[in-house]
Every structure is written in C-alpha cells, then in structure tokens.
Design a protein around this motif. Structure first.
Motif, PDB file in Angstrom:
ATOM      1  N   GLY A 395      36.906  -4.649  33.582  1.00 34.03           N
ATOM      2  CA  GLY A 395      35.797  -3.850  33.057  1.00 34.03           C
ATOM      3  C   GLY A 395      36.233  -2.895  31.954  1.00 34.03           C
ATOM      4  N   ASP A 396      37.544  -2.850  31.634  1.00 36.14           N
ATOM      5  CA  ASP A 396      38.040  -1.980  30.557  1.00 36.14           C
ATOM      6  C   ASP A 396      37.795  -2.614  29.197  1.00 36.14           C
ATOM      7  OD1 ASP A 396      38.973  -0.006  32.182  1.00 36.14           O
ATOM      8  OD2 ASP A 396      41.090  -0.563  32.075  1.00 36.14           O
ATOM      9  N   CYS A 397      37.597  -1.752  28.217  1.00 34.46           N
ATOM     10  CA  CYS A 397      37.558  -2.228  26.829  1.00 34.46           C
ATOM     11  C   CYS A 397      38.608  -1.444  26.058  1.00 34.46           C
ATOM     12  CB  CYS A 397      36.182  -2.002  26.221  1.00 34.46           C
ATOM     13  SG  CYS A 397      36.156  -2.315  24.456  1.00 34.46           S
ATOM     14  N   ILE A 398      39.582  -2.142  25.498  1.00 34.06           N
ATOM     15  CA  ILE A 398      40.661  -1.499  24.737  1.00 34.06           C
ATOM     16  C   ILE A 398      40.258  -1.539  23.267  1.00 34.06           C
ATOM     17  CG2 ILE A 398      43.186  -1.409  24.464  1.00 34.06           C
ATOM     18  CD1 ILE A 398      42.257  -1.859  27.395  1.00 34.06           C
ATOM     19  N   VAL A 399      40.306  -0.388  22.604  1.00 29.50           N
ATOM     20  CA  VAL A 399      39.840  -0.328  21.214  1.00 29.50           C
ATOM     21  C   VAL A 399      41.000  -0.094  20.253  1.00 29.50           C
ATOM     22  CG1 VAL A 399      38.348   0.921  19.597  1.00 29.50           C
ATOM     23  CG2 VAL A 399      37.563   0.491  21.922  1.00 29.50           C
ATOM     24  N   SER A 400      41.135  -1.004  19.303  1.00 29.16           N
ATOM     25  CA  SER A 400      42.136  -0.852  18.252  1.00 29.16           C
ATOM     26  C   SER A 400      41.491  -1.351  16.958  1.00 29.16           C
ATOM     27  CB  SER A 400      43.366  -1.692  18.594  1.00 29.16           C
ATOM     28  OG  SER A 400      44.277  -1.639  17.530  1.00 29.16           O
ATOM     29  N   PHE A 401      42.004  -0.894  15.791  1.00 31.62           N
ATOM     30  CA  PHE A 401      41.290  -1.220  14.564  1.00 31.62           C
ATOM     31  C   PHE A 401      41.967  -2.276  13.703  1.00 31.62           C
ATOM     32  CE2 PHE A 401      40.181   3.227  15.643  1.00 31.62           C
ATOM     33  CZ  PHE A 401      38.917   2.921  16.115  1.00 31.62           C
ATOM     34  N   SER A 402      43.062  -2.829  14.207  1.00 30.24           N
ATOM     35  CA  SER A 402      43.685  -3.872  13.397  1.00 30.24           C
ATOM     36  C   SER A 402      43.569  -5.211  14.119  1.00 30.24           C
ATOM     37  CB  SER A 402      45.148  -3.510  13.117  1.00 30.24           C
ATOM     38  OG  SER A 402      46.008  -4.522  13.561  1.00 30.24           O
ATOM     39  N   ARG A 403      43.249  -6.211  13.345  1.00 27.81           N
ATOM     40  CA  ARG A 403      43.042  -7.554  13.899  1.00 27.81           C
ATOM     41  C   ARG A 403      44.316  -8.033  14.601  1.00 27.81           C
ATOM     42  NH1 ARG A 403      43.799 -12.689  12.351  1.00 27.81           N
ATOM     43  NH2 ARG A 403      42.111 -14.186  12.691  1.00 27.81           N
ATOM     44  N   LYS A 404      45.450  -7.808  13.922  1.00 26.99           N
ATOM     45  CA  LYS A 404      46.712  -8.270  14.502  1.00 26.99           C
ATOM     46  C   LYS A 404      46.990  -7.558  15.826  1.00 26.99           C
ATOM     47  CE  LYS A 404      51.600  -8.926  13.498  1.00 26.99           C
ATOM     48  NZ  LYS A 404      51.975  -8.587  14.847  1.00 26.99           N
ATOM     49  N   ALA A 405      46.767  -6.230  15.831  1.00 33.11           N
ATOM     50  CA  ALA A 405      47.009  -5.462  17.057  1.00 33.11           C
ATOM     51  C   ALA A 405      46.121  -5.969  18.186  1.00 33.11           C
ATOM     52  CB  ALA A 405      46.750  -3.984  16.797  1.00 33.11           C
ATOM     53  N   ILE A 406      44.907  -6.351  17.871  1.00 34.33           N
ATOM     54  CA  ILE A 406      43.986  -6.834  18.911  1.00 34.33           C
ATOM     55  C   ILE A 406      44.576  -8.066  19.608  1.00 34.33           C
ATOM     56  CG2 ILE A 406      41.729  -7.991  19.217  1.00 34.33           C
ATOM     57  CD1 ILE A 406      40.601  -5.894  17.254  1.00 34.33           C
ATOM     58  N   TYR A 407      45.128  -8.977  18.803  1.00 34.27           N
ATOM     59  CA  TYR A 407      45.730 -10.174  19.406  1.00 34.27           C
ATOM     60  C   TYR A 407      46.977  -9.814  20.217  1.00 34.27           C
ATOM     61  CZ  TYR A 407      42.571 -13.444  17.205  1.00 34.27           C
ATOM     62  OH  TYR A 407      41.445 -14.137  16.874  1.00 34.27           O
ATOM     63  N   ASP A 408      47.772  -8.891  19.677  1.00 39.27           N
ATOM     64  CA  ASP A 408      48.988  -8.497  20.394  1.00 39.27           C
ATOM     65  C   ASP A 408      48.653  -7.810  21.719  1.00 39.27           C
ATOM     66  OD1 ASP A 408      50.432  -9.562  18.374  1.00 39.27           O
ATOM     67  OD2 ASP A 408      50.993  -7.669  17.431  1.00 39.27           O
ATOM     68  N   ILE A 409      47.629  -6.974  21.687  1.00 41.70           N
ATOM     69  CA  ILE A 409      47.238  -6.255  22.916  1.00 41.70           C
ATOM     70  C   ILE A 409      46.728  -7.259  23.955  1.00 41.70           C
ATOM     71  CG2 ILE A 409      45.524  -4.651  23.872  1.00 41.70           C
ATOM     72  CD1 ILE A 409      45.747  -3.106  21.180  1.00 41.70           C
ATOM     73  N   LYS A 410      45.944  -8.189  23.486  1.00 46.89           N
ATOM     74  CA  LYS A 410      45.418  -9.234  24.398  1.00 46.89           C
ATOM     75  C   LYS A 410      46.597  -9.926  25.101  1.00 46.89           C
ATOM     76  CE  LYS A 410      43.442 -13.883  23.762  1.00 46.89           C
ATOM     77  NZ  LYS A 410      42.529 -14.213  24.850  1.00 46.89           N
ATOM     78  N   SER A 411      47.578 -10.308  24.277  1.00 44.03           N
ATOM     79  CA  SER A 411      48.717 -11.030  24.815  1.00 44.03           C
ATOM     80  C   SER A 411      49.500 -10.177  25.821  1.00 44.03           C
ATOM     81  CB  SER A 411      49.600 -11.445  23.637  1.00 44.03           C
ATOM     82  OG  SER A 411      50.837 -11.803  24.083  1.00 44.03           O
ATOM     83  N   THR A 412      49.693  -8.898  25.463  1.00 43.65           N
ATOM     84  CA  THR A 412      50.450  -8.004  26.347  1.00 43.65           C
ATOM     85  C   THR A 412      49.721  -7.811  27.677  1.00 43.65           C
ATOM     86  OG1 THR A 412      51.243  -6.850  24.405  1.00 43.65           O
ATOM     87  CG2 THR A 412      51.511  -5.713  26.484  1.00 43.65           C
ATOM     88  N   ILE A 413      48.424  -7.556  27.610  1.00 42.87           N
ATOM     89  CA  ILE A 413      47.667  -7.315  28.847  1.00 42.87           C
ATOM     90  C   ILE A 413      47.669  -8.568  29.715  1.00 42.87           C
ATOM     91  CG2 ILE A 413      45.359  -6.843  29.792  1.00 42.87           C
ATOM     92  CD1 ILE A 413      44.872  -5.061  27.341  1.00 42.87           C
ATOM     93  N   GLU A 414      47.471  -9.707  29.080  1.00 39.57           N
ATOM     94  CA  GLU A 414      47.409 -10.940  29.875  1.00 39.57           C
ATOM     95  C   GLU A 414      48.726 -11.197  30.596  1.00 39.57           C
ATOM     96  OE1 GLU A 414      45.783 -13.971  27.288  1.00 39.57           O
ATOM     97  OE2 GLU A 414      43.744 -13.232  27.615  1.00 39.57           O
ATOM     98  N   SER A 415      49.839 -10.920  29.897  1.00 40.78           N
ATOM     99  CA  SER A 415      51.111 -11.205  30.567  1.00 40.78           C
ATOM    100  C   SER A 415      51.495 -10.113  31.557  1.00 40.78           C
ATOM    101  CB  SER A 415      52.207 -11.429  29.543  1.00 40.78           C
ATOM    102  OG  SER A 415      52.459 -10.229  28.893  1.00 40.78           O
ATOM    103  N   LYS A 416      51.074  -8.888  31.319  1.00 40.93           N
ATOM    104  CA  LYS A 416      51.490  -7.802  32.226  1.00 40.93           C
ATOM    105  C   LYS A 416      50.583  -7.660  33.443  1.00 40.93           C
ATOM    106  CE  LYS A 416      54.250  -4.758  29.430  1.00 40.93           C
ATOM    107  NZ  LYS A 416      55.469  -4.933  30.203  1.00 40.93           N
ATOM    108  N   THR A 417      49.331  -8.044  33.301  1.00 44.79           N
ATOM    109  CA  THR A 417      48.403  -7.790  34.406  1.00 44.79           C
ATOM    110  C   THR A 417      47.812  -9.060  35.007  1.00 44.79           C
ATOM    111  OG1 THR A 417      46.502  -7.682  32.939  1.00 44.79           O
ATOM    112  CG2 THR A 417      47.660  -5.608  33.338  1.00 44.79           C
ATOM    113  N   GLY A 418      47.908 -10.153  34.286  1.00 44.02           N
ATOM    114  CA  GLY A 418      47.287 -11.384  34.757  1.00 44.02           C
ATOM    115  C   GLY A 418      45.785 -11.391  34.518  1.00 44.02           C
ATOM    116  N   LEU A 419      45.253 -10.295  33.905  1.00 50.19           N
ATOM    117  CA  LEU A 419      43.815 -10.257  33.591  1.00 50.19           C
ATOM    118  C   LEU A 419      43.580 -11.038  32.303  1.00 50.19           C
ATOM    119  CD1 LEU A 419      43.203  -6.453  34.261  1.00 50.19           C
ATOM    120  CD2 LEU A 419      42.422  -8.343  35.700  1.00 50.19           C
TER     121      LEU A 419
END
Ligand SMILES: Nc1ncnc2c1ncn2[C@@H]1O[C@H](COP(=O)(O)OP(=O)(O)OP(=O)(O)O)[C@@H](O)[C@H]1O
Length: 735
Positions: A395-419
C-alpha cells in the motif's frame, strides 16, 4: 539607499558595503581571459554566473525568522537561513528582505548589461553595441532610483524566486524595451507600432460575444481529496448542456466514460482523440435533438487546450491553480475568459481564489467560493524510513522524480522485500499509467507497492496508504529546484483517498533530513497565485511577422516576447519549447499559420525520435503531400527488455499521438487515423508487456539502500549505447 546602491554598483563598490558576498563580486568581474581559460563562451559564462547567483540566493536567504522557519543554529534568533522548501515561495515582507532583495535586483541588472545573449536580442531590433551600453546604463540607473514601477524589488524578487532565472531574464529584457519605448523611441525603428501590435493587455476583449453573457462563477476549493471535482461534476451531470475541461487526457476520458455510463450523451475532445456522443439511443437524432424537437442533454469532455467557445449551461474547469503554470497556464486563462457558459465551476486550490476574483472583478463578474475540507485523515509521520528499504510495506507509494531512479527503486524493493512494484511516471503513455494504477489498486493482482513520479499528483485514483518521498527536489530542465508546497501537498494528499479503502493516509520521507521540510510543506497553504498565463493570438504573431520579413520564425517568437505588453496579473507563457520546435521546422516552406500550429504541438523536444518525426510530418504539410503513419513510425519488432529499450517505445508512442494530434489540425495531410490508432494500441501493448517483465540488470542485493537510486550501472550503459545506435539507425543518422 537605492541611489547609494545604484552608485555603488557602477563603482564596483557593492562588496565594500558588505551587502554582497565577496564571491558574487568576484563572479561579476571575472575577466574575459578567465572565461577563455575555462573554455567557455561569454554566453555560457553568463549562464553559469546566473546559476551561481541563484545558488547564492538559495543559500544566503538571510531574513528575520518567520514563525515556521527551521532554525539552523540554536540561539540564532535574529536571522535564520531559510532554504528548502520555503525558498521556492519566499515571502518578502520584512525590511531586511526588501533591502536584500534590492541588492539581488541590482546584481541581476548588472547581469543584464553584460550578457551577450541580451545584446544579441537587442541587436535583432537594430540596437548597436554602443547604443545598448548607453541605454542599458540609464535603464539600470533608473531602476536603482526606483523610477521604474515594474522593477521595484517587491515585484521582482518573488518573480525571480518563483519563476527562475530564465523567466526573470525575459522580464528584464521586456522592461528594457518598455523603457526605450518611453524614453528613447528613436532607438528602435517603429517601436510605437511594434508595441501596439504586441499589446496583450486586454485578453478579455478577444472574446467579445462571451462578454455579453451573464456568467456565474463558482469556485470549489480545498485540499486534495475533498470532493471539489465531485460536487462540480454532480452539477454538470444535471445540466442540459455542459463541458468539462481537464488538465489531462486521462481525466477527460474518465468523465466521458462516467457520463456515457450514466446514460448521458457525451462527446470527447482531446488533442489526439475525438469521439462523438452516441445518439444511437432510441428517440435521438444525430444532431442532438430528440425527434419531437426538444434538445437533449449534451456534455463535452475535453482537455483544457481544446475548450470550445460555444454556449453551455455549465462549464467545469478542473485544477484551476494551473492557470499560473508557465507553459500551459494560457489554456486555463482562455477557458476562464472565453467560455460563454451561464455557470462556470472552477475546481482547485484555494491559492487561485484572489487572482480569479481579481480577473472576474475586471469583467464585472462575481465569484462565489465554496470551501471543502479533506475527506479522511492525512498525517505526516514523525519518523522517516531512514534509508531502510526493507521497511516498505504493502500500500506504500514511493515518490522519486527521475525515471532511472524509479526503476532502480523498484528493483531494490522487489529484491529486499519480495513485494512487487507497479510504476508510474510522466513518460509512460496515459493508458499504461492507468493499467499500472489498476494493478496497484487491485488487491488480487499480485502488485503491492507503487513507485512513482509526480505524475500521480493529478488524475489517477490510487489506493495509497502511505506516500514516501525519496527526494523533495526536482530537475526543472536547468537546475534542481525544490518542489513547491502545492506540488508536495498534491502528491502527499494521494495517501488515503476517499472511498479507496485506505481512508487514513500517511506521508513521510525516506531520509530523516527531509522530514522537517516535508512537515512544513504539508502544514502550509500554498501562497496565493500572483498572475495567470496568456499567449498571443495567431493574428498578433502574423502581423508582427510582417514587420520582419526574412527573420526566421524561431527568432520572431522571442522578439515578440521582448516587446509585448501584458497587464498586471498576467504573464506571457514561456515560449522556450516553442522556439525549439520552430527551429526544427525552420527550413520548411510553411505559412505563418501552419508554423503556429506546429509550434504548439504537444511534444517533448528532449525526445530525439519525436523531434525527428515532427520534422518529417511537417515536411508533408510544406510539400502538400499525404503523410502515412507507417512511413514515419517504425516500431521495433521485439518487446522491450530493459528500461532503455522501453524508453524507445515511449518515444514512438508520443510520435504516434503527435500524428493523431496533427491529423485533427491538417486532416487532408494525415489521413490514416485508424492505422495510427491501431499502431498506438500495439505500442501500448508492447509497453505494458515490457513493463511486466523488465527487471533492472543490477543485483540489488549488494546495493546500499542509499546507493540504489541513481547508481551507475555498466550493463545499462551498454544497453543505452546499443539503443542509441538503434535510434540513429532508425532515424537514418550516421554515427
Ligand atoms: N459526497 C461524496 N459522495 C461520494 N463520493 C465522494 C463524495 N465526495 C467525494 N467523493 C469521492 O471522493 C474521491 C475524491 O473526490 P474528488 O476527486 O472530487 O476530490 P478533489 O477534492 O477534487 O481531489 P483532487 O484535487 O485530489 O482531485 C472521488 O473518488 C470522489 O468520487
């Protein structure tokens, strides 16, 4: 004081007054040799210095501590450094502000005298170098002596702080021409006539028939998620005829869909899509009249730029605070001034109330303001996530303003949390954004978290429980700027959407250092809007162009801005994007009218594919040939497998929607609308499928949480090079 400052400036003595930090002084007087040594042109130097001064302003905003300022040092009661995010909306009410502001203004005027770009712009009007030196000196002196009303510090400083260096520079040049028109009309040939034909002081007179209509203006204002739009739309739904004007294609479509579902005949008009109301229902003829001659309900849903000037019972103009947007504000102003509806409902922030009242008072129209409170609680957390991505939850929404960062954050969260993360950013086609929102909202989709840019600030219903800001500054094309109070509240307010099942929302930051600033912004009302945007009419540009035969259109445009006059409370929208488009089609034999159409095409000039397509599209109009979408648009055959390849699809998607936009302006040239729509659907499918499979190449496990967004990635760099090569190949550009 002002005379002293002006004199001091001329004598280079500002530094001795202690009013300006030494570094500014050095910057101002850096020698030409230094510039050469740095390998920069004097123009570049001017820009760098401008940037430096802006930075100085940000860092050196010394003023009396306001009630809500963050003290930098304990015991510092007299002055405090106020930086982000208050900087973007710097109040200027105390004495020290005014003094400091005057110094800043002098610095800018000094910049004006030395800037080669300004000289070039003056040379366009035949002002030679020595004349420029003489009159720019007099101009700076007059401004220093407070003889020029429009250059008083109270006016200039908010402009500089709010709109940035570029807009400020444009304003000063424009005021210089006004000064010449007044004091030295002989310096510019025909200046009186030029100023008459660029006189934009009475925009309400451009729609004389609307002025004969008795209009009632109702403003629905309040924070996000307070039901403003809901109430206005309820009224629209009851009206015999009406129009909904939206800031986004997505929202226009949503209202079209809602009306049609409610059994109301509704047509859709966006730049790229036109759908006529369905009159196939029994008893209705295609002209909108029932068989017995009674008019039937007819609603139009459109994007704001498409707002028609036809009579309605009710018009709803959404997100009215966008009237002050530097690029698109003119569209809201046009709609507000020109729609001849009996009732005009404006929805948006309370910050728009004073300026709307001011405009309506000049039209003898009264404004009724209805204020709403937020539906459901929203609180700012007193704890940040402290860089720990494992704290991200469903239910969280992570906000960042760079397209590249958005993909990196997605990848980090998916690998660290399994979400699993859905993503939304401005570059994605609206259809793909809707699909990502649907995946995030649907509890059974397998998606848990949303990673998004400020594109979520408007128009998408999201079931967000908590908004987490990774950053509070955004690149504005020239420099990093703190996001405004309005933007912060708009994005943060997405948490706890009424009716979404997440009624109590929370807002926080990833890093503790940002939390105080977030709390300040969330607690503060955005400042009242100072002015609304306008753009010149085609006729005005055409008449102006006749005065300068042979001058390229891209140059004509800034020249128009330099001499135009607007009333207080209005500003001329930024033309910088238009200038770039004008340059792209400069070489083509187009009429002024056609050029005008092209330069207002909704494109992002940073996209090489779109720019190349625009030039090809425009060539067809110039040469009077038909343009087939398949001749220009070449979708890659394979699904995108990384974010760089995905970007290529995003660009092609924009190129297709541009074709569709043009097909409504030049229907005889762009004939294959159905084919374009099919291609667009295909492109959207590939983007959606690509999004579902894309994983960052990076092994996110090994990354420190802070390093995740924006970290270098060699695999991606290789991918980028490969994609660049492909783009070059597709565009026929030699490496
Ligand atoms: N009185 C109401 N009854 C039922 N639903 C409502 C009511 N008021 C608002 N809503 C719903 O609450 C949600 C938020 O309302 P709305 O979009 O009108 O808010 P807003 O103030 O315009 O917010 P924003 O500026 O964020 O768009 C919508 O889904 C809307 O349908």
């Amino acid at each position: 004081m002002n005379r002293v400052l002006a004199g001091a400036l001329a004598a280079g003595a500002l530094r001795r007054t202690g009013a300006v930090p030494a570094v500014c002084h050095r910057q101002l007087h850096k020698s030409a040799a230094c510039r050469r040594q740095a390998g920069r042109s004097s123009d570049d130097y001017g820009n760098a210095r401008g940037k430096h001064l802006i930075k100085q302003l940000a860092e050196l905003q010394i003023r009396r501590a306001p009630e809500d300022a963050v003290p930098k040092r304990s015991g510092d009661t007299k002055y405090t450094r106020v930086t982000h995010p208050m900087f973007s909306e710097w109040p200027h009410d105390s004495k020290i502000d005014a003094d400091f502001a005057r110094v800043q203004r002098q610095l800018r005027l000094s910049w004006f005298k030395q800037n080669t770009e300004v000289r070039k712009r003056c040379a366009n009007f035949g002002i030679d170098s020595s004349t420029f030196v003489e009159w720019s000196d007099r101009f700076a002196q007059a401004a220093g002596a407070e003889e020029i009303e429009t250059l008083r510090a109270e006016k200039l400083v908010p402009l500089l702080i709010r709109d940035g260096r570029e807009a400020f520079g444009d304003y000063i040049v424009n005021q210089f021409f006004a000064f010449l028109g007044d004091k030295a009309p002989h310096v510019v040939k025909n200046i009186g006539y030029l100023r008459r034909i660029t006189d934009l002081r009475h925009p309400h007179e451009w729609a004389a028939t609307t002025r004969k209509v008795q209009r009632r203006i109702i403003m629905h204002v309040g924070p996000t998620n307070s039901g403003k739009t809901y109430h206005a739309l309820q009224r629209l739904q009851q009206a015999a005829s009406g129009v909904y004007c939206s800031p986004l294609r997505l929202l226009a479509y949503e209202v079209y869909d809602r009306m049609t579902r409610a059994g109301i005949s509704c047509s859709l008009m966006t730049g790229e899509d036109r759908r006529l109301a369905d009159f196939s229902a029994p008893g209705l003829s295609p002209i909108g009249m029932s068989i017995n001659g009674e008019p039937v309900t007819q609603i139009d849903s459109c994007t704001i730029e498409m707002a028609p000037n036809k009579p309605y019972n009710v018009a709803v103009i959404d997100e009215i605070q966008m009237i002050a947007d530097r690029q698109r504000g003119w569209a809201w102003t046009n709609a507000l001034l020109n729609i001849p509806a009996a009732e005009i409902h404006l929805c948006g922030e309370v910050s728009a109330v004073p300026i709307v009242k001011q405009i309506c008072a000049s039209l003898d129209e009264e404004v009724e303001v209805r204020e709403y409170a937020r539906l459901g609680a929203l609180h700012t957390s007193n704890k940040a996530l402290q860089g720990d991505w494992s704290k991200v939850r469903r239910g969280d929404c992570i906000v960042s303003f760079s397209r590249k960062a958005i993909y990196d954050i997605k990848s980090t969260i998916e690998s660290k949390t399994g979400l699993r993360c859905a993503i939304i950013y401005g570059g994605l086609p609206p259809e793909a954004r809707v699909e990502q929102a649907r995946l995030f909202n649907d509890p059974n989709s397998g998606y848990d978290v949303l990673v998004a840019s400020d594109a979520i600030g408007m128009g998408i219903n999201l079931s967000i429980k908590r908004v987490i800001f990774v950053e509070l500054s955004k690149f504005d094309g020239g420099s990093m700027r703190p996001i405004s109070v309005s933007q912060t509240r708009q994005i943060g307010g997405r948490a706890g959407r009424f009716g979404s099942g997440a009624e109590a929302g929370e807002v926080t930051t990833m890093e503790s250092k940002d939390l105080k600033h977030l709390a300040l912004s969330m607690a503060k009302q955005p400042p009242a809007l100072a002015a609304v945007g306008i753009k010149p009419t085609t006729e005005a540009i055409e008449t102006f162009s006749h005065q300068f035969p042979g001058v390229p259109f891209s140059q004509l445009w800034p020249m128009f801005r330099d001499v135009a006059t607007v009333s207080p409370g209005y500003f001329l929208c930024s033309f910088h994007e238009q200038e770039k488009i004008a340059t792209l089609v400069e070489h083509l034999p187009l009429s002024v009218r056609d050029r005008y159409q092209f330069i207002y095409a909704p494109i992002n000039t940073r996209s090489p594919i779109v720019c190349s397509c625009l030039a090809k599209y425009a060539a067809a109009v110039a040469h009077g040939t038909e343009c087939l979408v398949a001749q220009v648009v070449k979708l890659p055959p394979k699904l995108p497998t990384n974010r760089i390849q995905l970007e290529v699809f995003e660009q092609w998607h924009r190129a297709i929607t541009l074709f569709m936009w043009l097909s409504f302006h030049f229907p005889e040239t762009y004939v294959e609308l159905d084919e374009a729509m099919a291609l667009k659907t295909d492109c959207e499918r590939m983007i959606t499928e690509g999004l579902a499979t894309i994983r960052s190449h990076k092994k996110a496990e090994g990354l420190s949480p802070k390093a995740a967004p924006g970290a270098k990635d060699t695999a991606e760099a290789a991918g980028k090079a490969e994609t660049k090569a492909r783009i070059r190949e597709m565009l026929g550009i030699k490496a």
